[in-house]
Scaffold this active site. Structure first.
Site, PDB file in Angstrom:
ATOM      1  CG  ASP A   1       1.475  -6.527  -3.659  1.00 25.79           C
ATOM      2  OD1 ASP A   1       1.141  -7.638  -2.915  1.00 25.79           O
ATOM      3  OD2 ASP A   1       1.213  -5.608  -3.391  1.00 25.79           O
TER       4      ASP A   1
ATOM      5  CD  GLU B   1      -6.058  -9.836   1.079  1.00 25.43           C
ATOM      6  OE1 GLU B   1      -4.984  -9.692   0.323  1.00 25.43           O
ATOM      7  OE2 GLU B   1      -6.865  -9.273   1.163  1.00 25.43           O
TER       8      GLU B   1
ATOM      9  N   GLY C   1       0.596  -1.136   4.976  1.00 22.95           N
ATOM     10  CA  GLY C   1       1.582  -0.695   5.809  1.00 22.95           C
ATOM     11  C   GLY C   1       1.578   0.714   6.096  1.00 22.95           C
ATOM     12  CB  SER C   2       1.205   3.659   3.828  1.00 22.78           C
ATOM     13  OG  SER C   2       2.025   3.154   2.825  1.00 22.78           O
TER      14      SER C   2
ATOM     15  CG  ASN D   1       2.782  -6.345   1.177  1.00 22.21           C
ATOM     16  OD1 ASN D   1       3.682  -6.904   1.827  1.00 22.21           O
ATOM     17  ND2 ASN D   1       2.259  -6.753   0.328  1.00 22.21           N
TER      18      ASN D   1
ATOM     19  CE1 TYR E   1       3.759   1.919  -5.359  1.00 22.74           C
ATOM     20  CE2 TYR E   1       1.405   2.490  -5.101  1.00 22.74           C
ATOM     21  CZ  TYR E   1       2.670   2.597  -5.865  1.00 22.74           C
ATOM     22  OH  TYR E   1       2.517   3.099  -7.279  1.00 22.74           O
ATOM     23  CB  THR E   2       0.279   4.863   0.117  1.00 29.05           C
ATOM     24  OG1 THR E   2      -0.557   3.747  -0.459  1.00 29.05           O
ATOM     25  CG2 THR E   2      -0.450   6.109   0.048  1.00 29.05           C
TER      26      THR E   2
HETATM   27  P1  13P Z   1      -0.232   0.776   1.316  1.00 28.08           P
HETATM   28  O1  13P Z   1      -0.194   1.263  -0.223  1.00 28.08           O
HETATM   29  O2  13P Z   1      -1.181   1.132   2.185  1.00 28.08           O
HETATM   30  O3  13P Z   1       1.306   0.962   1.887  1.00 28.08           O
HETATM   31  O4  13P Z   1      -0.401  -0.935   1.078  1.00 28.08           O
HETATM   32  C1  13P Z   1       0.715  -1.402   0.253  1.00 28.08           C
HETATM   33  C2  13P Z   1       0.364  -2.955   0.210  1.00 28.08           C
HETATM   34  O5  13P Z   1      -0.318  -3.632   0.899  1.00 28.08           O
HETATM   35  C3  13P Z   1       0.654  -3.570  -1.189  1.00 28.08           C
HETATM   36  O6  13P Z   1       0.168  -4.740  -1.151  1.00 28.08           O
END
Ligand code: 13P
Length: 278
Positions: free
Chosen positions: A82, A134, A209-210, A229, A231-232
């Site tokens: 990423d 991007e 996406g969080s 995507n 992660y958070t």
């Molecule tokens: P978030 O941490 O907001 O879910 O974003 C994840 C992301 O886009 C990683 O590239």
């Protein structure tokens, strides 16, 4: 099943109209949470790491673990790098065995983004590796000096020429999402996404996406997003699980956190529509 390229996984998602989750990992527990969730739902999944996470887990540690876990998985798993900004690191990533990488030129000028993206794509393609780039800027991440990236919408009029000039295989679009915890309710520009989708064929990627609603995911996937995507939300789930058990010893904490991350992943995979698509 086992190790697939992101290109293969996203081609199927595009063909059948579902979204595939991408999840960042810094250790084996996260990798295990993601893959167990995907296996439980018979879902494809993409896992990986990012330049900003390397101080926690360098390539030499995390990449062999992710590749081996992917090979053993009962569902298709792709291993992707990423947000990466530096040429040398991208070259190191190609040697480390990633099936695809993201060069993030969103902090650069448009011309520089095109020039560097094209250079990375040329080298990566020679090694059989796909590249995500991007256009615009999703925002919310911080650079080395601690300055937070501003959100800049992707201009649909630029998408086709950007892909033509760079040869990128996947396009990360900025349509109102931001990385990390939202400070205000996200308002996504679905017509903008649809315009981009109408002009280009490559799989489109939604970052940040969080914190999005189920409807946001459904609308963006229906609007042409193939990869989402996250992660958070995953690390916040682990944080909550540990906070609920402040007396847990380390080994118990590891298991609690992994289970919480698995549950968070299951929830996302179900919303994305990838369950049963392995
Ligand atoms: P978030 O941490 O907001 O879910 O974003 C994840 C992301 O886009 C990683 O590239």
């Amino acid at each position: 099943m086992a190790l697939y390229s992101m290109k293969e996984i996203l081609a199927d998602a595009q063909k059948r109209g579902y979204g595939v989750g991408y999840f960042n990992a810094v250790n084996l527990e996260m990798v295990r949470a993601y893959i167990e969730a995907a296996e439980e739902l018979d879902s494809p999944i993409i896992i990986g790491t990012a330049e900003a996470l390397l101080p926690i887990a360098p390539f030499d540690w995390i990449v062999p673990a992710m590749l081996e876990a992917a090979r053993r998985a009962k569902v298709p798993v792709a291993v992707h790098l990423d947000h990466t900004y530096h040429f040398d690191l991208l070259m190191q990533a190609l040697r480390a065995g990633f099936g695809s990488v993201m060069y993030d030129g969103s902090r650069e000028t448009h011309a520089h983004n095109i020039e560097t993206s094209a250079e990375i794509v040329r080298i990566a393609h020679a090694m059989g590796v796909g590249v995500e780039c991007e256009l615009g800027s999703v925002g919310g991440l911080s650079d080395e000096a601690g300055h937070e990236d501003k959100m800049v919408y992707t201009d649909p009029a630029e998408a086709a020429s950007f892909l033509e000039s760079t040869g990128a295989d996947f396009l990360a679009v900025s349509i109102g999402t931001v990385h990390g915890v939202y400070k205000a309710e996200p308002r996504l520009d679905i017509p903008r996404l649809q315009k981009i989708r109408a002009t280009v064929d490559v799989p489109l990627v939604l970052h940040g996406g969080s914190g999005l609603s189920d409807a946001d995911f459904q609308n963006t996937i229906a609007g042409g997003i193939a990869k989402v995507n996250v992660y958070t939300d995953v690390i916040l789930a682990a944080k909550r699980a540990l906070a609920e058990h402040p007396d847990a010893v380390y080994t118990d904490g590891v298991c609690l956190a992994r289970e919480a991350m698995k549950q968070a992943t299951l929830k996302k995979l179900r919303i994305f529509g990838s369950a049963g698509k392995a």
